[in-house]
Design a protein around this motif. Structure first.
Motif, PDB file in Angstrom:
ATOM      1  N   GLY A  85      48.897  37.996  40.415  1.00  0.00           N
ATOM      2  CA  GLY A  85      48.204  39.211  40.031  1.00  0.00           C
ATOM      3  C   GLY A  85      47.032  39.503  40.942  1.00  0.00           C
ATOM      4  N   LEU A  86      46.034  40.196  40.402  1.00  0.00           N
ATOM      5  CA  LEU A  86      44.882  40.647  41.184  1.00  0.00           C
ATOM      6  C   LEU A  86      43.635  39.864  40.807  1.00  0.00           C
ATOM      7  N   SER A  87      42.832  39.509  41.803  1.00  0.00           N
ATOM      8  CA  SER A  87      41.521  38.917  41.559  1.00  0.00           C
ATOM      9  C   SER A  87      40.514  39.572  42.496  1.00  0.00           C
ATOM     10  N   ARG A  88      39.261  39.607  42.065  1.00  0.00           N
ATOM     11  CA  ARG A  88      38.193  40.211  42.868  1.00  0.00           C
ATOM     12  C   ARG A  88      36.965  39.325  42.859  1.00  0.00           C
ATOM     13  N   SER A  89      36.351  39.199  44.037  1.00  0.00           N
ATOM     14  CA  SER A  89      35.091  38.476  44.169  1.00  0.00           C
ATOM     15  C   SER A  89      34.076  39.378  44.863  1.00  0.00           C
ATOM     16  N   VAL A  95      34.598  38.085  39.755  1.00  0.00           N
ATOM     17  CA  VAL A  95      34.224  39.062  38.734  1.00  0.00           C
ATOM     18  C   VAL A  95      35.485  39.550  38.032  1.00  0.00           C
ATOM     19  N   LYS A  96      35.319  39.989  36.790  1.00  0.00           N
ATOM     20  CA  LYS A  96      36.448  40.499  36.023  1.00  0.00           C
ATOM     21  C   LYS A  96      36.693  41.963  36.377  1.00  0.00           C
ATOM     22  N   VAL A  97      37.961  42.301  36.624  1.00  0.00           N
ATOM     23  CA  VAL A  97      38.350  43.677  36.896  1.00  0.00           C
ATOM     24  C   VAL A  97      38.781  44.315  35.582  1.00  0.00           C
ATOM     25  N   VAL A  98      38.164  45.431  35.218  1.00  0.00           N
ATOM     26  CA  VAL A  98      38.520  46.092  33.965  1.00  0.00           C
ATOM     27  C   VAL A  98      39.966  46.570  34.044  1.00  0.00           C
ATOM     28  N   ASP A  99      40.652  46.567  32.915  1.00  0.00           N
ATOM     29  CA  ASP A  99      42.081  46.877  32.873  1.00  0.00           C
ATOM     30  C   ASP A  99      42.405  48.227  33.511  1.00  0.00           C
ATOM     31  N   MET A 101      41.215  49.590  36.026  1.00  0.00           N
ATOM     32  CA  MET A 101      41.101  49.608  37.481  1.00  0.00           C
ATOM     33  C   MET A 101      42.100  48.701  38.179  1.00  0.00           C
ATOM     34  N   VAL A 102      42.794  47.845  37.423  1.00  0.00           N
ATOM     35  CA  VAL A 102      43.698  46.867  38.032  1.00  0.00           C
ATOM     36  C   VAL A 102      44.773  47.558  38.862  1.00  0.00           C
ATOM     37  N   THR A 103      45.435  48.552  38.279  1.00  0.00           N
ATOM     38  CA  THR A 103      46.524  49.231  38.982  1.00  0.00           C
ATOM     39  C   THR A 103      46.016  49.969  40.210  1.00  0.00           C
ATOM     40  N   LYS A 104      44.899  50.663  40.084  1.00  0.00           N
ATOM     41  CA  LYS A 104      44.359  51.434  41.202  1.00  0.00           C
ATOM     42  C   LYS A 104      43.992  50.530  42.370  1.00  0.00           C
ATOM     43  N   ILE A 105      43.315  49.420  42.081  1.00  0.00           N
ATOM     44  CA  ILE A 105      42.925  48.501  43.150  1.00  0.00           C
ATOM     45  C   ILE A 105      44.151  47.845  43.771  1.00  0.00           C
ATOM     46  N   SER A 106      45.086  47.400  42.930  1.00  0.00           N
ATOM     47  CA  SER A 106      46.303  46.739  43.428  1.00  0.00           C
ATOM     48  C   SER A 106      47.110  47.672  44.315  1.00  0.00           C
TER      49      SER A 106
END
Length: 250
Positions: A85-89, A95-99, A101-106
């Motif tokens: 899946g997706l992770s962000r630092s 840091v936690k990615v809000v639900d 924003m997950v699709t948009k960032i991915s």
């Protein structure tokens, strides 16, 4: 009885012709991928910059890791998209990615890597390829290959449609087009230029054009391009490309 046998024979011929066409399109795509780097895509770490952001991809035995690094007001943001899946630092702190924003960032990370590594992705399991015709663009002959995606494994943009013009002698993707639905939808046509090979893998930049009528068939865009009926929107340029041999992934 004779009529029945005739129909059976006709169905067999149609089925055989369909299989032959599909075999042919697979051979075309296989040769195009091989010409662009082939198995090197699966055994290399690819790094490049695009519009001020840094990107890195690594693949091995079905595993993949796609990265994007952005330097902004909050410091360095590092996005990683892989099989898990997706992770962000931010500044090396997870840091936690809000639900929402997950699709948009991915999608943002995946899209840049997809186009940068073409034609590699055209043999993904969710990809459906069809040889729909041939055409001439600026004196060169091309195969026209339509690509759609299965919903299962096709990502959030599985309804998008693509068309690739593959040079009949060089087996290179010199032009491509796609129709997308997000943000109100749109149609784009890209002209490849500045082809170069970095450590065995071929990369290109693109002139990015727009078709204003969303009902325009993708197969018409090549003639519209030749007749100057498309609007140039931007240039898609990859900078600082590095390719390293990779033995371990993810």
């Amino acid at each position: 009885m004779k009529k029945f046998l005739f129909l059976v024979g006709l169905l067999f011929l149609v089925s055989s012709a369909t299989v032959a066409v599909q075999d042919n399109v697979q051979q075309i795509v296989d040769k195009t991928i091989e010409n662009a780097g082939g198995t090197k895509f699966d055994n290399s770490s690819i790094r490049f910059s695009f519009r001020g952001k840094e990107y890195r991809s690594v693949r091995s035995n079905g595993k993949y890791q796609l990265e994007r690094v952005v330097f902004g007001d909050n410091g360095m943001t590092h996005d990683i998209l892989n099989n898990q899946g997706l992770s962000r630092s931010i500044e090396s702190c997870r840091v936690k990615v809000v639900d929402s924003m997950v699709t948009k960032i991915s999608d943002g990370v995946n899209s840049v890597h997809y186009f940068a590594n073409l034609p590699y992705g055209l043999n993904a399991p969710a990809v459906n390829k069809e040889l729909v015709g041939e055409s001439k663009i600026n004196g060169s002959s091309y195969y026209e290959i339509k690509v759609t995606f299965d919903q299962e494994g096709g990502g959030t943009d599985y309804e998008d449609q693509f068309m690739y013009w593959i040079h009949k002698e060089n087996f290179t993707i010199d032009y491509l087009a796609y129709k997308y639905a997000v943000d109100g939808g749109g149609i784009r046509f890209r002209e490849a230029y500045n082809a170069r090979v970095v450590n065995g893998i071929r990369f290109v930049d693109y002139n990015n054009y727009k078709a204003s009528n969303l009902s325009t068939p993708l197969s018409n865009l090549d003639s519209m391009f030749v007749n100057d009926q498309l609007k140039l929107l931007s240039k898609i340029e990859l900078d600082d490309i590095y390719v390293y041999e990779e033995h371990n992934c993810c």
